[in-house]
Design a protein around this motif. Structure first.
Motif, PDB file in Angstrom:
ATOM      1  N   THR A   1       0.821  -1.208   0.000  1.00 31.11           N
ATOM      2  CA  THR A   1       0.000   0.000   0.000  1.00 31.11           C
ATOM      3  C   THR A   1       0.855   1.258   0.000  1.00 31.11           C
ATOM      4  O   THR A   1       0.482   2.255  -0.611  1.00 31.11           O
ATOM      5  CB  THR A   1      -0.960   0.016   1.197  1.00 31.11           C
ATOM      6  N   ASN A   2       1.995   1.224   0.677  1.00 29.58           N
ATOM      7  CA  ASN A   2       2.900   2.378   0.630  1.00 29.58           C
ATOM      8  C   ASN A   2       3.399   2.610  -0.789  1.00 29.58           C
ATOM      9  O   ASN A   2       3.466   3.745  -1.263  1.00 29.58           O
ATOM     10  CB  ASN A   2       4.092   2.177   1.552  1.00 29.58           C
TER      11      ASN A   2
ATOM     12  N   ALA B   1       0.479   3.938  -2.922  1.00 25.69           N
ATOM     13  CA  ALA B   1       0.170   5.322  -2.556  1.00 25.69           C
ATOM     14  C   ALA B   1       1.238   6.271  -3.079  1.00 25.69           C
ATOM     15  O   ALA B   1       0.915   7.357  -3.588  1.00 25.69           O
ATOM     16  CB  ALA B   1       0.035   5.442  -1.040  1.00 25.69           C
ATOM     17  N   LEU B   2       2.494   5.882  -2.967  1.00 27.98           N
ATOM     18  CA  LEU B   2       3.584   6.722  -3.471  1.00 27.98           C
ATOM     19  C   LEU B   2       3.497   6.857  -4.987  1.00 27.98           C
ATOM     20  O   LEU B   2       3.691   7.953  -5.527  1.00 27.98           O
ATOM     21  CB  LEU B   2       4.937   6.138  -3.063  1.00 27.98           C
TER      22      LEU B   2
ATOM     23  N   ALA C   1       0.675   9.289  -5.815  1.00 24.50           N
ATOM     24  CA  ALA C   1       1.068  10.649  -5.441  1.00 24.50           C
ATOM     25  C   ALA C   1       2.096  11.223  -6.422  1.00 24.50           C
ATOM     26  O   ALA C   1       1.999  12.380  -6.833  1.00 24.50           O
ATOM     27  CB  ALA C   1       1.624  10.665  -4.022  1.00 24.50           C
TER      28      ALA C   1
ATOM     29  N   CYS D   1       1.676  14.450  -8.918  1.00 25.51           N
ATOM     30  CA  CYS D   1       2.658  15.536  -8.861  1.00 25.51           C
ATOM     31  C   CYS D   1       3.272  15.790 -10.243  1.00 25.51           C
ATOM     32  O   CYS D   1       3.414  16.932 -10.668  1.00 25.51           O
ATOM     33  CB  CYS D   1       3.746  15.187  -7.842  1.00 25.51           C
TER      34      CYS D   1
ATOM     35  N   ALA E   1       0.504  16.013  -3.418  1.00 28.23           N
ATOM     36  CA  ALA E   1       1.021  14.643  -3.500  1.00 28.23           C
ATOM     37  C   ALA E   1       1.093  14.014  -2.109  1.00 28.23           C
ATOM     38  O   ALA E   1       0.710  12.845  -1.922  1.00 28.23           O
ATOM     39  CB  ALA E   1       2.393  14.629  -4.163  1.00 28.23           C
ATOM     40  N   PHE E   2       1.569  14.764  -1.124  1.00 29.45           N
ATOM     41  CA  PHE E   2       1.609  14.249   0.251  1.00 29.45           C
ATOM     42  C   PHE E   2       0.208  13.930   0.768  1.00 29.45           C
ATOM     43  O   PHE E   2      -0.013  12.902   1.398  1.00 29.45           O
ATOM     44  CB  PHE E   2       2.288  15.246   1.205  1.00 29.45           C
TER      45      PHE E   2
ATOM     46  N   PHE F   1      -0.977  10.771  -0.803  1.00 28.60           N
ATOM     47  CA  PHE F   1      -0.246   9.641  -0.214  1.00 28.60           C
ATOM     48  C   PHE F   1      -0.808   9.277   1.159  1.00 28.60           C
ATOM     49  O   PHE F   1      -1.099   8.119   1.435  1.00 28.60           O
ATOM     50  CB  PHE F   1       1.243   9.983  -0.104  1.00 28.60           C
ATOM     51  N   PHE F   2      -0.991  10.288   2.018  1.00 37.39           N
ATOM     52  CA  PHE F   2      -1.440  10.008   3.378  1.00 37.39           C
ATOM     53  C   PHE F   2      -2.887   9.518   3.433  1.00 37.39           C
ATOM     54  O   PHE F   2      -3.227   8.695   4.264  1.00 37.39           O
ATOM     55  CB  PHE F   2      -1.238  11.219   4.281  1.00 37.39           C
TER      56      PHE F   2
ATOM     57  N   ARG G   1      -2.701   5.834   2.120  1.00 40.36           N
ATOM     58  CA  ARG G   1      -2.031   5.004   3.125  1.00 40.36           C
ATOM     59  C   ARG G   1      -2.883   4.883   4.395  1.00 40.36           C
ATOM     60  O   ARG G   1      -2.986   3.820   4.992  1.00 40.36           O
ATOM     61  CB  ARG G   1      -0.668   5.580   3.470  1.00 40.36           C
TER      62      ARG G   1
END
Length: 171
Positions: A6-7, A10-11, A14, A18, A159-160, A163-164, A167
């Motif tokens: 998932t990280n 998500a990255l 994101a 971006c 983007a952050f 991502f958050f 996640r």
């Protein structure tokens, strides 16, 4: 570095947002370069899924069992929806469906609701909802002033946030 699926997903989302919002001259080349790690990692992911299915008999619908945990967490939330069970209570009173004691529900909003009740959930939602408004203000300021740094801050901030959110809902 995290090897969490998932990280990584998500990255990737994101970064794509971006890049898509940036002034990249050749987006297709950037996407091609970013797809190389996915292509290289695919045999390992496929092997993991095959091993997981063989060990659990599950075709990967729940992957690591999170959705099963979420169902049990939801049942407990329904029993105490307003006040929750308290800070750090998940390890002691949370669902016990795995061999290991879980310290969180692997879903930020379910965890907030479980721990702090509806009041905590509303406060967490307010924190998440305030971020897009702040990012919008930065974007408007960047467009008015033509400031490249503010424009970059807006893209990275978005983007952050993406991502958050991804996640938080899945990890």
């Amino acid at each position: 570095i995290s090897l969490s699926k998932t990280n990584i997903a998500a990255l990737a989302v994101a970064l794509l947002v971006c890049l898509a919002l940036g002034r990249v001259k050749n987006l297709a080349s950037v996407l091609l370069v970013l797809s190389i790690p996915v292509i290289v990692a695919w045999p390992f992911v496929a092997d993991y899924l095959a091993t997981y299915e063989a060990a659990t008999g599950d075709a990967g619908e729940t992957l690591s069992g999170r959705t099963l945990l979420w169902l049990d967490v939801w049942e407990m939330i329904e029993q105490n929806p307003l006040l929750g069970y308290g800070h750090a209570a998940f390890r002691d009173v949370g669902p016990d469906i795995f061999l290991v004691r879980m310290s969180h529900s692997h879903n930020e909003f379910l965890h907030q609701w479980f721990s702090y009740g509806l009041i905590g959930l509303v406060l967490a939602a307010c924190a998440y909802l305030s971020a897009p408004f702040r990012l919008w203000r930065i974007r408007v300021a960047a467009r008015r002033s033509g400031d490249v740094l503010l424009s970059f801050q807006w893209r990275v901030g978005l983007a952050f946030l993406i991502f958050f959110v991804i996640r938080g809902l899945t990890e």
